[in-house]
Design an enzyme around this catalytic site. Structure first.
Site, PDB file in Angstrom:
ATOM      1  N   ASP A  19       0.768  -1.264   0.079  1.00  0.00           N
ATOM      2  CA  ASP A  19      -0.047   0.133  -0.086  1.00  0.00           C
ATOM      3  C   ASP A  19       0.907   1.291   0.189  1.00  0.00           C
ATOM      4  OD1 ASP A  19      -1.798  -1.870   0.446  1.00  0.00           O
ATOM      5  OD2 ASP A  19      -2.816  -1.081   1.946  1.00  0.00           O
ATOM      6  N   ARG A  99       0.046   5.211  16.456  1.00  0.00           N
ATOM      7  CA  ARG A  99      -0.071   6.273  15.333  1.00  0.00           C
ATOM      8  C   ARG A  99       0.460   7.586  15.597  1.00  0.00           C
ATOM      9  NH1 ARG A  99       0.313   2.580  11.713  1.00  0.00           N
ATOM     10  NH2 ARG A  99      -1.391   1.176  11.712  1.00  0.00           N
ATOM     11  N   ASP A 128      -7.103   3.856  11.827  1.00  0.00           N
ATOM     12  CA  ASP A 128      -5.657   4.793  11.700  1.00  0.00           C
ATOM     13  C   ASP A 128      -5.758   6.016  10.899  1.00  0.00           C
ATOM     14  OD1 ASP A 128      -4.507   2.669  13.257  1.00  0.00           O
ATOM     15  OD2 ASP A 128      -4.497   1.312  11.633  1.00  0.00           O
ATOM     16  N   SER A 182      -5.370  -7.500   6.922  1.00  0.00           N
ATOM     17  CA  SER A 182      -4.150  -6.505   7.427  1.00  0.00           C
ATOM     18  C   SER A 182      -3.651  -6.733   8.799  1.00  0.00           C
ATOM     19  CB  SER A 182      -5.138  -5.382   7.382  1.00  0.00           C
ATOM     20  OG  SER A 182      -4.509  -4.002   8.058  1.00  0.00           O
TER      21      SER A 182
HETATM   22  N1  ARG Z   1      -8.502  -2.618  15.429  1.00  0.00           N
HETATM   23  C1  ARG Z   1      -7.354  -1.996  15.661  1.00  0.00           C
HETATM   24  C2  ARG Z   1      -7.272  -0.624  16.009  1.00  0.00           C
HETATM   25  O1  ARG Z   1      -8.173   0.170  15.563  1.00  0.00           O
HETATM   26  C3  ARG Z   1      -5.979  -2.498  14.996  1.00  0.00           C
HETATM   27  C4  ARG Z   1      -5.973  -1.681  13.619  1.00  0.00           C
HETATM   28  C5  ARG Z   1      -4.715  -2.126  13.112  1.00  0.00           C
HETATM   29  N2  ARG Z   1      -4.482  -1.510  11.806  1.00  0.00           N
HETATM   30  C6  ARG Z   1      -4.183  -2.036  10.652  1.00  0.00           C
HETATM   31  N3  ARG Z   1      -3.938  -1.168   9.665  1.00  0.00           N
HETATM   32  N4  ARG Z   1      -4.239  -3.366  10.505  1.00  0.00           N
HETATM   33  O2  ARG Z   1      -6.317   0.031  16.732  1.00  0.00           O
END
Ligand code: ARG
Length: 403
Positions: A19, A99, A128, A182
């Site tokens: 990505d 993040r 994110d 992911s």
């Molecule tokens: N659901 C979790 C969160 O919102 C994990 C997100 C992980 N991010 C990803 N790009 N896979 O923090």
């Protein structure tokens, strides 16, 4: 697509995966701008030199690789641990706190390199994007934010792959980033969601977990670890001082052998969508249990209750990307204040996915054996409860008693 705004130079949070590689090439093409690739090591355990080379190959004008493991553990993970923060009873917030740190470093690199924009590779339905962009705004309200996933018309994975092929972007099919769901990893957790995991009625396929052993293969003997805390933060393992990131790395290894810290849950995302998430957080799970055990020795009962009540609010803020918001700072100050005396040691036993507290001690404990013991009535006059119970019972007698 709307007309692109003018951008000279953009700092992209780059991972080396498909990505963000496509994004790097796309940014150059669409904005005719320079792209600075920013690569952060948060303990995801990947070879970052390869990502550096790849960024240059795709056309980054500069690449920054930073080891943020200590800063991440000390300034982001530990504060959350002090709060015992858990989102919706299961998620230990590992990705949510990664993040804001990456965003903060991007803003700093932008300042240093004279860039006028920042970009990330988070998709348009997820959490994110919100976390990155709220942090950017809090730290530099003037920066331009580019959001490829909300701007371009590449939506399916096949379209991304086609774009990559057209632009000569090398595709690494073995890398962690190319699995059929992911994945996001750092010192705190590895998270899996989407694609193969989308149907919550179907069990996660074998082989999803990459960090902890299956319970069937977990060690057959329990293993004890002593964790030392100072001012609410873990500082030692079995009496040996450890830096924050070292402590995490070592404890992750130990806890992984025992299959500790797996969870499969459905959670509410920031934008109101429900999602199924699968998580592995070995060390963080152990630390949470151990931290609560020292707190139990030290915290005043009312402080402990208040802290527990505030926890879901705090976890929500962190989940929602409000790390740099005033209310998070306010709650953090209260939480940190409660931790002054949270210094002590806890022995936990790890066995087949369980973390069991075996013993605990604290330097400035409120636990008073003389008070609780059956042997020594002198310290606590057992006539006193009578008054308390009669006073508390007053209104109960009044409402149910005879006139
Ligand atoms: N659901 C979790 C969160 O919102 C994990 C997100 C992980 N991010 C990803 N790009 N896979 O923090």
């Amino acid at each position: 697509m709307s007309e692109p705004h003018e951008i000279k130079k953009v700092v992209l949070a780059y991972s080396g995966g498909l990505d963000t590689s496509v994004i790097l090439a796309w940014l150059k093409e669409r904005y005719s701008c320079e792209v600075v690739a920013y690569i952060a090591d948060l303990g995801q355990g990947e070879e970052l030199d390869r990502a550096r080379d790849k960024a240059f190959t795709i056309g980054a004008s500069e690449v920054y690789v930073e080891d943020l493991r200590e800063e991440f553990a000390r300034d982001y993970v530990f504060p959350v641990l002090r709060a015992n923060a858990v989102y919706e009873d299961g998620y230990l917030l590992g990705s949510a706190i990664g993040r804001p740190l990456i965003a903060a470093r991007q803003i700093e690199i932008a300042r240093r390199t004279g860039a006028d924009a920042v970009a990330h590779g988070a998709t348009g339905k997820g959490n994110d994007q919100v976390r990155f962009e709220l942090a950017y705004q809090a730290l530099n309200p003037d920066i331009t934010i580019v959001t490829p996933w909300r701007e371009w018309d590449l939506h399916a994975r096949t379209e991304l792959l086609a774009f990559a092929a057209e632009h000569g972007i090398p595709i690494d099919r073995t890398g962690a980033a190319e699995r059929p769901y992911s994945v996001d990893a750092n010192l705190v957790n590895t998270t899996y969601e989407g694609e193969l995991l989308e149907d919550p009625a179907v069990a996660a396929p074998d082989g999803v977990f990459s960090r902890t052993r299956d319970l069937l293969d977990a060690a057959d003997q329990p293993e004890s670890v002593r964790i030392g805390f100072r001012g609410g933060d873990p500082v030692s393992l079995d009496g040996e001082q450890r830096s924050p990131a070292e402590l995490f790395a070592q404890l992750n290894e130990i806890a992984s052998r025992h299959g500790v810290g797996r969870i499969d849950m459905v959670e509410n995302r920031i934008l109101g969508i429900k999602t199924r998430g699968v998580y592995e957080s070995p060390a963080a799970t152990v630390l949470l249990t151990a931290h609560r055990a020292v707190e139990a020795m030290v915290l005043d009962g009312e402080v402990a209750l208040l802290k527990r009540e505030l926890m879901p609010r705090y976890a929500n803020l962190v989940y929602r990307g409000l790390w740099f918001a005033p209310e998070r700072h306010m709650l953090q100050a209260a939480i940190d204040h409660s931790q002054t005396d949270v210094t002590g040691e806890v022995e936990v036993s790890l066995y087949k996915g369980n973390v069991t507290v075996r013993s605990r001690s604290a330097e400035r404990s409120r636990y008073n054996r003389g008070m609780v013991t059956f042997e020594q009535p002198a310290l606590f006059d057992q006539h006193h409860p009578e008054g308390y119970i009669r006073m508390t019972g007053l209104r109960l007698r009044a409402t149910t008693g005879a006139s």
